[in-house]
Motif scaffolding. Structure first.
Motif, PDB file in Angstrom:
ATOM      1  N   GLY A   1       0.824  -1.349  -0.007  1.00  8.52           N
ATOM      2  CA  GLY A   1       0.212   0.087  -0.151  1.00  8.52           C
ATOM      3  C   GLY A   1       1.014   1.189  -0.269  1.00  8.52           C
ATOM      4  N   ARG A   2       0.848   2.345  -1.010  1.00  7.08           N
ATOM      5  CA  ARG A   2       1.379   3.443  -0.876  1.00  7.08           C
ATOM      6  C   ARG A   2       0.657   4.283  -2.154  1.00  7.08           C
ATOM      7  NH1 ARG A   2       3.239   2.943  -5.993  1.00  7.08           N
ATOM      8  NH2 ARG A   2       4.216   1.059  -7.060  1.00  7.08           N
ATOM      9  N   ASP A   3       1.166   5.509  -1.911  1.00  3.88           N
ATOM     10  CA  ASP A   3       0.568   6.780  -2.701  1.00  3.88           C
ATOM     11  C   ASP A   3       1.122   6.134  -4.340  1.00  3.88           C
ATOM     12  OD1 ASP A   3       0.119   7.784  -0.571  1.00  3.88           O
ATOM     13  OD2 ASP A   3       0.996   9.713  -0.936  1.00  3.88           O
ATOM     14  N   ILE A   4       0.302   6.760  -5.326  1.00  4.31           N
ATOM     15  CA  ILE A   4       0.748   6.921  -6.564  1.00  4.31           C
ATOM     16  C   ILE A   4       1.048   8.347  -7.053  1.00  4.31           C
ATOM     17  CG2 ILE A   4       0.156   6.641  -9.170  1.00  4.31           C
ATOM     18  CD1 ILE A   4      -1.520   4.089  -8.641  1.00  4.31           C
ATOM     19  N   ASP A   5       2.360   8.777  -7.126  1.00  6.56           N
ATOM     20  CA  ASP A   5       2.668  10.031  -7.246  1.00  6.56           C
ATOM     21  C   ASP A   5       3.031  10.342  -8.630  1.00  6.56           C
ATOM     22  OD1 ASP A   5       3.521  12.732  -7.424  1.00  6.56           O
ATOM     23  OD2 ASP A   5       4.010  12.805  -5.486  1.00  6.56           O
ATOM     24  N   LEU A   6       2.206  10.792  -9.544  1.00  8.91           N
ATOM     25  CA  LEU A   6       2.811  10.787 -11.136  1.00  8.91           C
ATOM     26  C   LEU A   6       3.900  11.610 -11.160  1.00  8.91           C
ATOM     27  CD1 LEU A   6      -0.665  10.660 -12.658  1.00  8.91           C
ATOM     28  CD2 LEU A   6       0.933   8.780 -12.428  1.00  8.91           C
ATOM     29  N   ARG A   7       4.111  12.646 -10.336  1.00  8.78           N
ATOM     30  CA  ARG A   7       5.295  13.678 -10.411  1.00  8.78           C
ATOM     31  C   ARG A   7       6.349  12.616 -10.400  1.00  8.78           C
ATOM     32  NH1 ARG A   7       2.961  19.135 -10.308  1.00  8.78           N
ATOM     33  NH2 ARG A   7       1.042  19.003  -9.502  1.00  8.78           N
ATOM     34  N   ILE A   8       6.633  11.955  -9.247  1.00 11.13           N
ATOM     35  CA  ILE A   8       7.663  11.046  -8.923  1.00 11.13           C
ATOM     36  C   ILE A   8       7.773  10.360 -10.119  1.00 11.13           C
ATOM     37  CG2 ILE A   8       8.478   9.079  -7.643  1.00 11.13           C
ATOM     38  CD1 ILE A   8       7.280  10.331  -5.171  1.00 11.13           C
ATOM     39  N   ARG A   9       7.027   9.681 -10.757  1.00 12.74           N
ATOM     40  CA  ARG A   9       7.271   8.784 -11.979  1.00 12.74           C
ATOM     41  C   ARG A   9       7.959   9.753 -12.974  1.00 12.74           C
ATOM     42  NH1 ARG A   9       7.919   4.626  -9.081  1.00 12.74           N
ATOM     43  NH2 ARG A   9       6.144   3.337  -8.337  1.00 12.74           N
ATOM     44  N   ALA A  10       7.256  10.852 -13.192  1.00 10.08           N
ATOM     45  CA  ALA A  10       7.855  11.752 -14.359  1.00 10.08           C
ATOM     46  C   ALA A  10       9.231  12.002 -13.932  1.00 10.08           C
ATOM     47  CB  ALA A  10       7.059  12.995 -14.273  1.00 10.08           C
ATOM     48  N   LYS A  11       9.642  12.452 -12.866  1.00  8.52           N
ATOM     49  CA  LYS A  11      11.178  12.330 -12.542  1.00  8.52           C
ATOM     50  C   LYS A  11      12.050  11.189 -12.860  1.00  8.52           C
ATOM     51  CE  LYS A  11      12.902  14.647  -9.141  1.00  8.52           C
ATOM     52  NZ  LYS A  11      13.305  14.818  -7.615  1.00  8.52           N
ATOM     53  N   GLU A  12      11.315  10.188 -12.701  1.00  9.65           N
ATOM     54  CA  GLU A  12      12.127   8.811 -13.132  1.00  9.65           C
ATOM     55  C   GLU A  12      11.970   8.501 -14.505  1.00  9.65           C
ATOM     56  OE1 GLU A  12      10.926   6.826  -8.849  1.00  9.65           O
ATOM     57  OE2 GLU A  12       9.707   6.335 -10.734  1.00  9.65           O
ATOM     58  N   GLY A  13      11.424   9.305 -15.248  1.00  8.16           N
ATOM     59  CA  GLY A  13      11.289   9.017 -16.736  1.00  8.16           C
ATOM     60  C   GLY A  13       9.881   8.748 -17.412  1.00  8.16           C
ATOM     61  N   MET A  14       8.763   8.500 -16.669  1.00  6.38           N
ATOM     62  CA  MET A  14       7.677   8.398 -17.191  1.00  6.38           C
ATOM     63  C   MET A  14       7.213   9.820 -17.978  1.00  6.38           C
ATOM     64  SD  MET A  14       3.978   7.314 -15.747  1.00  6.38           S
ATOM     65  CE  MET A  14       4.434   5.914 -15.068  1.00  6.38           C
ATOM     66  N   GLN A  15       6.791   9.900 -19.224  1.00  5.33           N
ATOM     67  CA  GLN A  15       6.328  11.186 -19.943  1.00  5.33           C
ATOM     68  C   GLN A  15       4.803  11.151 -19.725  1.00  5.33           C
ATOM     69  OE1 GLN A  15       8.605  12.809 -21.978  1.00  5.33           O
ATOM     70  NE2 GLN A  15      10.211  11.324 -20.592  1.00  5.33           N
ATOM     71  N   LEU A  16       4.518  12.280 -19.031  1.00 10.74           N
ATOM     72  CA  LEU A  16       3.221  12.670 -18.715  1.00 10.74           C
ATOM     73  C   LEU A  16       2.861  13.796 -19.766  1.00 10.74           C
ATOM     74  CD1 LEU A  16       3.364  12.992 -14.890  1.00 10.74           C
ATOM     75  CD2 LEU A  16       2.931  11.030 -16.342  1.00 10.74           C
ATOM     76  N   HIS A  17       1.535  13.583 -20.245  1.00 12.69           N
ATOM     77  CA  HIS A  17       0.788  14.521 -21.167  1.00 12.69           C
ATOM     78  C   HIS A  17      -0.680  14.792 -20.539  1.00 12.69           C
ATOM     79  CE1 HIS A  17       3.943  13.251 -24.006  1.00 12.69           C
ATOM     80  NE2 HIS A  17       3.674  11.778 -23.385  1.00 12.69           N
ATOM     81  N   GLY A  18      -1.149  15.763 -21.219  1.00 13.61           N
ATOM     82  CA  GLY A  18      -2.708  16.021 -20.998  1.00 13.61           C
ATOM     83  C   GLY A  18      -3.350  15.205 -21.527  1.00 13.61           C
ATOM     84  N   ARG A  19      -4.824  15.414 -21.572  1.00 14.61           N
ATOM     85  CA  ARG A  19      -5.887  14.476 -22.280  1.00 14.61           C
ATOM     86  C   ARG A  19      -5.261  14.549 -23.780  1.00 14.61           C
ATOM     87  NH1 ARG A  19     -11.036  13.601 -19.831  1.00 14.61           N
ATOM     88  NH2 ARG A  19     -11.234  14.763 -17.676  1.00 14.61           N
ATOM     89  N   VAL A  20      -6.036  13.094 -24.285  1.00 21.36           N
ATOM     90  CA  VAL A  20      -5.774  13.099 -25.831  1.00 21.36           C
ATOM     91  C   VAL A  20      -6.790  14.013 -26.278  1.00 21.36           C
ATOM     92  CG1 VAL A  20      -6.093  11.209 -27.674  1.00 21.36           C
ATOM     93  CG2 VAL A  20      -4.939  10.665 -25.500  1.00 21.36           C
ATOM     94  N   ALA A  21      -6.381  14.647 -27.587  1.00 20.65           N
ATOM     95  CA  ALA A  21      -7.160  15.660 -28.461  1.00 20.65           C
ATOM     96  C   ALA A  21      -7.559  15.191 -29.616  1.00 20.65           C
ATOM     97  CB  ALA A  21      -6.609  16.904 -28.166  1.00 20.65           C
ATOM     98  N   ASP A  22      -6.390  14.548 -30.287  1.00 18.94           N
ATOM     99  CA  ASP A  22      -6.632  13.999 -31.677  1.00 18.94           C
ATOM    100  C   ASP A  22      -5.471  13.139 -32.033  1.00 18.94           C
ATOM    101  OD1 ASP A  22      -7.674  13.686 -34.147  1.00 18.94           O
ATOM    102  OD2 ASP A  22      -7.851  15.636 -34.791  1.00 18.94           O
ATOM    103  N   CYS A  23      -5.341  12.488 -33.169  1.00 21.14           N
ATOM    104  CA  CYS A  23      -4.490  11.620 -33.762  1.00 21.14           C
ATOM    105  C   CYS A  23      -4.465  12.233 -35.390  1.00 21.14           C
ATOM    106  CB  CYS A  23      -4.549  10.280 -33.277  1.00 21.14           C
ATOM    107  SG  CYS A  23      -3.267   9.312 -34.333  1.00 21.14           S
ATOM    108  N   VAL A  24      -3.393  12.718 -35.844  1.00 23.33           N
ATOM    109  CA  VAL A  24      -3.375  13.055 -37.154  1.00 23.33           C
ATOM    110  C   VAL A  24      -1.993  12.764 -37.853  1.00 23.33           C
ATOM    111  CG1 VAL A  24      -3.417  15.140 -38.831  1.00 23.33           C
ATOM    112  CG2 VAL A  24      -4.789  15.101 -36.597  1.00 23.33           C
ATOM    113  N   ASP A  25      -2.260  11.848 -38.702  1.00 27.06           N
ATOM    114  CA  ASP A  25      -1.038  11.486 -39.748  1.00 27.06           C
ATOM    115  C   ASP A  25       0.011  10.668 -38.666  1.00 27.06           C
ATOM    116  OD1 ASP A  25      -2.224  12.206 -42.146  1.00 27.06           O
ATOM    117  OD2 ASP A  25      -1.380  14.127 -41.770  1.00 27.06           O
ATOM    118  N   GLY A  26      -0.432   9.824 -37.734  1.00 25.95           N
ATOM    119  CA  GLY A  26       0.393   9.193 -36.862  1.00 25.95           C
ATOM    120  C   GLY A  26       0.972   9.988 -35.516  1.00 25.95           C
TER     121      GLY A  26
END
Length: 423
Positions: A254-279
């Motif tokens: 049992g622990r927190d999920i802190d996405l900011r820590i994961r980002a420091k470790e290399g996980m790439q964070l983005h906002g909501r998906v808006a569209d996919c155009v030409d790949g």
């Protein structure tokens, strides 16, 4: 446990549709009152836990909250978090404790009302009638994958979160997880901890701390009566039924999920998906807002706990408040899926409900059941196991015993009324 399907009778007093924790809980109460009934399960007891969870899945609520009727958790780790196989074993042991009349592998094709007032159930093993019906199939039926998935290059493997099992299931390369609710965050972590390159599209789901001021936050909220609050008293009223759950994990004890820590470790964070155009996958400029709002939700819960501690004069250790360890740059972002070697996408954007097999006028404009505490507008038809059917715990192990006991009272009242009419 499993009754020979060839022995289906022509008529039952009650039919329970669904053999998960909700349907089994209803059967427990009906069995205790010796009410003639049958339980129809499309697959196998515990199917969703067996077949729609990943290998490292575990509960996010402590084991002590597993309170199926007459069968509370009695293991050695009440403050631990059961893993997938343990959850299945718990359900199987519960069923074995009272031997419910379950027919596994039987799918219901139609439920309708006859002119004589009985209900007819057409299933894959035949047709029969009942006086009353409890629909206990939950509210998550069809995996939701947005149409934008059609724009993704065909060589990229796409799966729904319910299909994800482990990192080796996906091709070598980087993985894009879309959705940051409980499943999305936990799957992204599972991939990240396995050394995979992960992109995560972060939505508006809130988060919560695992522990605060010496206790699991769930323990505090339980003492505060949070899990006993009926939906009509919740600040968001019925709208809370459609809200994402706070993300946290029972993994590693049992622990927190802190996405900011994961980002420091290399996980790439983005906002909501808006569209996919030409790949190229485009994301909205809302990552900063989404992370801040998730953190604020966690801090608001801590504020509630602080107030409760002060009001009750409870002795509890002080704890420093959360300080973000990473900040995104902000702005819209995009990924060239080919250039970034994204080989797989996991869609974790929830499910849709589907009750199209019920031929009764008991649904709202969105096809969701109209009910009060599971009692529908059609006398003799009930729902059980839906999210926020009555309280937060209604769709979970913690509240289904209370909900099924309430429906038992209604079923008994209806049976008595029927006997009075025919006598």
């Amino acid at each position: 446990m499993n009754v020979d399907a060839r022995n289906l009778k022509d008529h039952y007093s009650v039919a329970v549709i669904g053999g998960g924790q909700a349907g089994l809980s209803m059967s427990y109460h009906l069995t205790s009152k010796e009410i003639d009934h049958v339980v129809l399960e499309r697959n196998q007891i515990g199917h969703s836990w067996r077949q729609q969870r990943w290998d490292t899945f575990c509960l996010v609520t402590p084991n002590w909250q597993c309170k199926l009727p007459g069968f509370p958790y009695a293991g050695p780790e009440p403050h631990g978090f059961m893993k997938k196989d343990d959850i299945v074993a718990y359900l199987e042991a519960f069923a074995a404790s009272f031997n419910p009349p379950v027919f596994e592998g039987v799918a219901v094709k139609q439920l309708r009302k006859l002119s004589d007032g009985l209900f007819e159930i057409q299933c894959t093993k035949g047709t029969f009638t009942v006086n009353q019906v409890v629909v206990a199939v939950g509210g998550y039926h069809k995996p939701r994958i947005p149409r934008i998935a059609e724009k993704v290059p065909s060589h990229i493997q796409q799966i729904h979160s319910s299909e994800y099992r482990n990192p080796s299931q996906l091709p070598q390369g980087n993985i894009l997880v879309i959705g940051s609710g409980q499943s999305g965050c936990q799957i992204a972590e599972d991939l990240h901890l396995a050394g995979r390159g992960v992109h995560l599209a972060v939505g508006s789901a809130p988060r919560v701390a695992r522990r605060y001021r010496g206790r699991d936050v769930v323990d505090w909220l339980a003492d505060m009566g949070h899990y006993d609050m009926p939906v009509e008293l919740h600040p968001q009223k019925e709208a809370v039924r459609g809200k994402a759950n706070h993300y946290v994990t029972g993994r590693d004890g049992g622990r927190d999920i802190d996405l900011r820590i994961r980002a420091k470790e290399g996980m790439q964070l983005h906002g909501r998906v808006a569209d996919c155009v030409d790949g190229v996958m485009h994301f909205a400029d809302d990552l900063v807002k989404n992370l801040d709002n998730a953190d604020q939700s966690s801090e608001n819960i801590k504020n509630m706990i602080d107030g409760f501690i002060a009001e009750k004069g409870i002795s509890a250790p002080q704890e420093a408040r959360y300080v973000p360890v990473w900040q995104p740059k902000g702005g819209e972002s995009l990924i060239d899926l080919v250039a970034e070697n994204v080989t797989g996408i996991v869609w974790s954007v929830g499910f849709e409900s589907s009750f199209d097999w019920i031929d009764l006028p008991i649904f709202n404009g969105k096809g969701y059941p109209n009910h009060y505490r599971g009692v529908s507008r059609e006398p003799g038809v009930y729902f059980l196991g839906l999210p926020w059917l009555h309280t937060w715990g209604s769709g979970r192990f913690s509240g289904v015993a209370r909900d099924s006991a309430f429906l038992l009272e209604k079923i008994e009242q209806q049976l008595c009324a029927s006997l009075e009419v025919t006598s």
